[in-house]
Design an enzyme around this catalytic site. Structure first.
Site, PDB file in Angstrom:
ATOM      1  N   HIS A   1       0.895  -1.323   0.018  1.00  0.00           N
ATOM      2  CA  HIS A   1      -0.029   0.045  -0.031  1.00  0.00           C
ATOM      3  C   HIS A   1       0.844   1.265   0.035  1.00  0.00           C
ATOM      4  CE1 HIS A   1      -3.856  -1.779   1.977  1.00  0.00           C
ATOM      5  NE2 HIS A   1      -3.201  -2.784   0.885  1.00  0.00           N
TER       6      HIS A   1
ATOM      7  N   GLU B   1       1.016   3.751   1.727  1.00  0.00           N
ATOM      8  CA  GLU B   1       1.387   4.423   3.105  1.00  0.00           C
ATOM      9  C   GLU B   1       2.658   3.335   3.462  1.00  0.00           C
ATOM     10  OE1 GLU B   1      -3.231   4.388   3.463  1.00  0.00           O
ATOM     11  OE2 GLU B   1      -1.508   3.468   2.299  1.00  0.00           O
TER      12      GLU B   1
ATOM     13  N   CYS C   1      -6.459   1.924   5.570  1.00  0.00           N
ATOM     14  CA  CYS C   1      -7.204   0.715   6.103  1.00  0.00           C
ATOM     15  C   CYS C   1      -6.352   0.338   7.403  1.00  0.00           C
ATOM     16  CB  CYS C   1      -6.691  -0.359   5.457  1.00  0.00           C
ATOM     17  SG  CYS C   1      -5.135  -1.072   5.220  1.00  0.00           S
TER      18      CYS C   1
ATOM     19  N   CYS D   1      -2.252  -0.221   7.542  1.00  0.00           N
ATOM     20  CA  CYS D   1      -1.738   0.986   7.245  1.00  0.00           C
ATOM     21  C   CYS D   1      -1.709   2.071   8.523  1.00  0.00           C
ATOM     22  CB  CYS D   1      -2.052   1.740   5.884  1.00  0.00           C
ATOM     23  SG  CYS D   1      -1.678   0.888   4.455  1.00  0.00           S
TER      24      CYS D   1
END
Length: 145
Positions: free
Chosen positions: A45, A47, A75, A78
């Protein structure tokens, strides 16, 4: 947030366009967009990748003097990484009613029961950030017809 949007726009067409930017003392030190599809990695992801880059650049895992800007509410994975990196403030654009773990579904990062909390500011350039995602999914759905 505009820098995070610009990073999201650099993502390959197969990636959900989410961008993340880590800032230290007003300077961008790390950027990333999603790479899950490209890297075949469920943890790739934006992040997570931006936090990794920031740690490598600063030669430390504790980023307590840094802020992170993300185009979509993080999410649970993260948000947990942001807690563990000791980020000072998270700024995010669009709220994620399905998976958002900072304000929408959960309060990861702002719950005082954790060993670290961060400030969370949502809705920064929200319509611009949401438009990135809406346009992406419209294209995906139109290809399926």
């Amino acid at each position: 947030m505009q820098a995070a949007i610009n990073v999201a726009l650099q993502a390959p067409k197969i990636e959900v366009p989410i961008g993340a930017v880590v800032v230290l003392d007003g300077d961008i030190i790390a950027t990333a967009h999603n790479r899950r599809e490209s890297d075949f990695d469920p943890t790739a992801h934006a992040e997570i990748l931006a936090l990794r880059k920031a740690g490598e650049i600063l030669k430390r895992w504790n980023l307590n003097d840094c802020d992170i800007y993300v185009t979509l509410e993080p999410c649970a994975m993260c948000a947990g990484a942001i807690v563990n990196a000791r980020i000072r403030t998270l700024y995010f654009g669009a709220f994620d009613k399905r998976f958002g773990a900072v304000k929408s579904l959960y309060n990861i990062g702002t719950d005082a029961k954790q060993n670290h909390t961060f400030n969370a500011v949502g809705g920064v350039m929200e319509s611009d950030c949401a438009k990135l995602l809406t346009n992406f999914f419209i294209k995906i759905r139109s290809k399926g017809k």
